[in-house]
Design an enzyme around this catalytic site. Structure first.
Site, PDB file in Angstrom:
ATOM      1  N   GLN A 133      21.949  93.326 -11.891  1.00  0.00           N
ATOM      2  CA  GLN A 133      22.728  93.000 -10.693  1.00  0.00           C
ATOM      3  C   GLN A 133      21.824  93.017  -9.464  1.00  0.00           C
ATOM      4  OE1 GLN A 133      26.385  92.670 -10.799  1.00  0.00           O
ATOM      5  NE2 GLN A 133      25.886  91.723  -8.870  1.00  0.00           N
ATOM      6  N   PHE A 134      21.047  91.950  -9.271  1.00  0.00           N
ATOM      7  CA  PHE A 134      20.107  91.914  -8.151  1.00  0.00           C
ATOM      8  C   PHE A 134      20.816  91.968  -6.804  1.00  0.00           C
ATOM      9  CE2 PHE A 134      21.131  87.443  -8.442  1.00  0.00           C
ATOM     10  CZ  PHE A 134      21.052  86.986  -7.136  1.00  0.00           C
ATOM     11  N   THR A 135      22.085  91.586  -6.753  1.00  0.00           N
ATOM     12  CA  THR A 135      22.800  91.552  -5.475  1.00  0.00           C
ATOM     13  C   THR A 135      23.019  92.941  -4.880  1.00  0.00           C
ATOM     14  OG1 THR A 135      24.952  91.502  -6.574  1.00  0.00           O
ATOM     15  CG2 THR A 135      23.946  89.374  -6.024  1.00  0.00           C
TER      16      THR A 135
END
Length: 151
Positions: A78-80
């Site tokens: 989940q890079f966000t």
């Protein structure tokens, strides 16, 4: 690393309308890797997650870990989680690790977790749909850069 830890009764991840992985009682992890993360962050995160006492004992107190209850982990990249929202209305993701580094560290993180607790994953970089039944709800945010110095 920034990790959202959710205690779940069940969770699953689907890719292209097909269930890719699912777990019953345990933890759903949303895992964001930063550009300065390394092996010490992985070790710290795994140790904290595996031993974090967020499951209820017989008296209803959060006193048991995912390992204690013989639970499972579903880990989703989940890079966000590294979004920068200070300027404008469109988040910037410059604080997320480059994909090559993030993918490698995410894989290493999951390998370390799997040595302790049965661990299933999504696919790094894939468009995923995640479903869960949150238990509690209990949701904890772990930031490996925000920790005490160990003596």
């Amino acid at each position: 690393m920034k990790i959202v830890i959710q205690r779940v009764k069940q969770a699953q991840v689907s890719i292209e309308n097909q269930i890719h992985n699912k777990i019953s009682s345990g933890l759903l992890l949303l895992v964001g890797v930063g550009p300065d993360d390394g092996p010490d962050d992985l070790d710290y995160a795994v140790r904290k997650i595996v031993h974090m006492r967020i499951f209820s004992d017989q008296e209803g107190k959060m006193n048991l870990s995912v390992k204690d209850i013989e639970g499972e982990i579903l880990s989703i990249s989940q890079f966000t989680l590294h979004a920068d929202t200070k300027k404008g209305n469109r988040p910037a993701f410059v604080k997320a690790a480059p994909p090559e580094l993030a993918s490698r560290l995410y894989d290493e993180f999951n390998q370390l977790l799997a040595q302790e607790v049965p661990t299933k994953m999504g696919i790094f970089g894939a468009d995923m749909q995640v479903e869960l039944i949150n238990d509690g709800p209990v949701t904890i945010i772990l930031d490996t850069k925000n920790r005490r110095e160990e003596v």
